[in-house]
Design a protein around this motif. Structure first.
Motif, PDB file in Angstrom:
ATOM      1  N   HIS A  40     -18.819  -5.991 -11.603  1.00  0.00           N
ATOM      2  CA  HIS A  40     -17.193  -6.582 -11.695  1.00  0.00           C
ATOM      3  C   HIS A  40     -16.627  -5.433 -12.565  1.00  0.00           C
ATOM      4  CE1 HIS A  40     -19.445  -9.970 -10.734  1.00  0.00           C
ATOM      5  NE2 HIS A  40     -18.180 -10.764 -10.721  1.00  0.00           N
ATOM      6  N   HIS A  96     -14.342  -4.828  -7.675  1.00  0.00           N
ATOM      7  CA  HIS A  96     -15.501  -4.047  -7.477  1.00  0.00           C
ATOM      8  C   HIS A  96     -14.950  -2.640  -6.883  1.00  0.00           C
ATOM      9  CE1 HIS A  96     -16.814  -8.256  -7.045  1.00  0.00           C
ATOM     10  NE2 HIS A  96     -17.872  -7.668  -7.854  1.00  0.00           N
ATOM     11  N   HIS A 144     -14.801  -7.349  -2.882  1.00  0.00           N
ATOM     12  CA  HIS A 144     -14.325  -8.571  -3.294  1.00  0.00           C
ATOM     13  C   HIS A 144     -13.616  -8.644  -4.556  1.00  0.00           C
ATOM     14  CE1 HIS A 144     -14.755 -12.811  -5.128  1.00  0.00           C
ATOM     15  NE2 HIS A 144     -14.402 -13.026  -3.708  1.00  0.00           N
ATOM     16  N   MET A 161     -11.598 -10.455  -7.236  1.00  0.00           N
ATOM     17  CA  MET A 161     -11.594 -11.890  -8.057  1.00  0.00           C
ATOM     18  C   MET A 161     -10.076 -12.311  -8.373  1.00  0.00           C
ATOM     19  SD  MET A 161     -14.754 -10.241  -8.275  1.00  0.00           S
ATOM     20  CE  MET A 161     -14.506  -9.397  -9.561  1.00  0.00           C
ATOM     21  N   GLU A 168     -17.834 -16.997 -12.984  1.00  0.00           N
ATOM     22  CA  GLU A 168     -18.633 -16.374 -11.826  1.00  0.00           C
ATOM     23  C   GLU A 168     -19.913 -17.329 -11.399  1.00  0.00           C
ATOM     24  OE1 GLU A 168     -20.029 -14.767  -9.347  1.00  0.00           O
ATOM     25  OE2 GLU A 168     -18.783 -13.130  -9.912  1.00  0.00           O
TER      26      GLU A 168
HETATM   27 CU   LIG Z   1     -17.321 -10.090  -8.261  1.00  0.00          CU
END
Ligand SMILES: [Cu+2]
Length: 265
Positions: free
Chosen positions: A22, A47, A53, A55, A116
């Motif tokens: 991340h 990312h 992905h 967040m 997470e």
């Molecule tokens: Cu992530």
């Protein structure tokens, strides 16, 4: 039998999902401006190598800029927006800022801790971006005093491709020996006017170890990274901040800095 098959399928899915890093981004197109002007700032938790992905960010705890030792709160200027990655979209923030005069502007973000699920931990990536106007140095090498911070030893906005970038990892102002650092290349051009990543990748990684590179600081908390390509590079020192728990769960308080390299031509 069926249970075993289901379990095996879930396990293989989990294993097939690489543990990519991340990275909290503060993105602006240009870190070294000839003169003061209005810049866009996009705060995106994503990312960056895969433009994968993205967040959902919560309301940030702090967002400010330090210029010539003076701190200006920018939290009230943040506007929520939605950033589109190649696989989803996530809650993010944006603002603009009018740069004045000459010197360094250290933009600092303390985001809300992010839960997470896969790891059952919270992650809080305290992030710094330094933008210079006019080539006149002021604040770039001064610690801001963040709980988790990477202090640059090389101007993060004045790097040629092939230069090294050096930094010191600090926790509450003290160097972190042997800090674990992840490095990622911003491999899909951000398109601030679309709040999205470009579909095309700049480079292809031969293997996952090249997506998120892992390096270590030395005994004095210093690290060196040779920059192989022009563009934006993110550095994230993992779990170095003093806060270790949030709402009864483990918290990884990370320090992130972004640097921009340019080709000699
Ligand atoms: Cu992530």
């Amino acid at each position: 039998m069926r249970k075993i098959v289901v379990a095996a399928t879930i396990l293989s899915l989990l294993l097939a999902t690489p543990a990519l890093a991340h990275f909290q981004m503060i993105y602006t197109p240009e870190s070294a401006l000839v003169q003061g002007s209005e810049i866009s700032l996009d705060l995106v938790f994503t990312h960056p190598f895969e433009a994968g992905h993205t967040m959902d960010m919560g309301q940030p705890e702090q967002f400010f800029v330090v210029r010539k030792g003076k701190k200006t709160d920018l939290l009230p200027t943040l506007k929520p927006m939605v950033w589109t990655s190649l696989t989803n979209s996530g809650a993010a923030y944006e603002t603009t800022f009018k740069l004045r005069g000459m010197g360094d502007n250290a933009f600092c973000l303390v985001p809300a801790p992010y839960y997470e699920k896969q790891e059952d931990i919270y992650i809080q990536q305290i992030t710094k971006l330094i933008v210079n106007t006019g080539g006149f140095p002021t604040d770039w090498d001064a610690p801001v005093g963040l709980p988790a911070e990477i202090v640059p030893l090389d101007k993060p906005y004045a790097l040629w491709t092939g230069n090294v970038f050096r930094g010191v990892v600090l926790s509450d102002g003290k160097p972190v020996p042997n800090a674990e650092i992840e490095v990622e290349y911003l491999n899909h051009a951000p398109l601030p006017e679309k709040n999205a990543f470009a579909k095309e990748a700049e480079v292809e990684a031969p293997q996952d170890a090249f997506v998120t590179m892992g390096i270590r600081a030395n005994a004095d908390g210093e690290f060196v990274f040779g920059i192989p390509r022009a563009g934006w590079w993110g550095f994230c020192a993992l779990g170095v901040g003093p806060a270790k728990t949030f709402e009864g769960k483990e918290l990884s308080q990370d320090a992130v800095i972004w640097v921009q390299a340019r080709d000699m031509k």
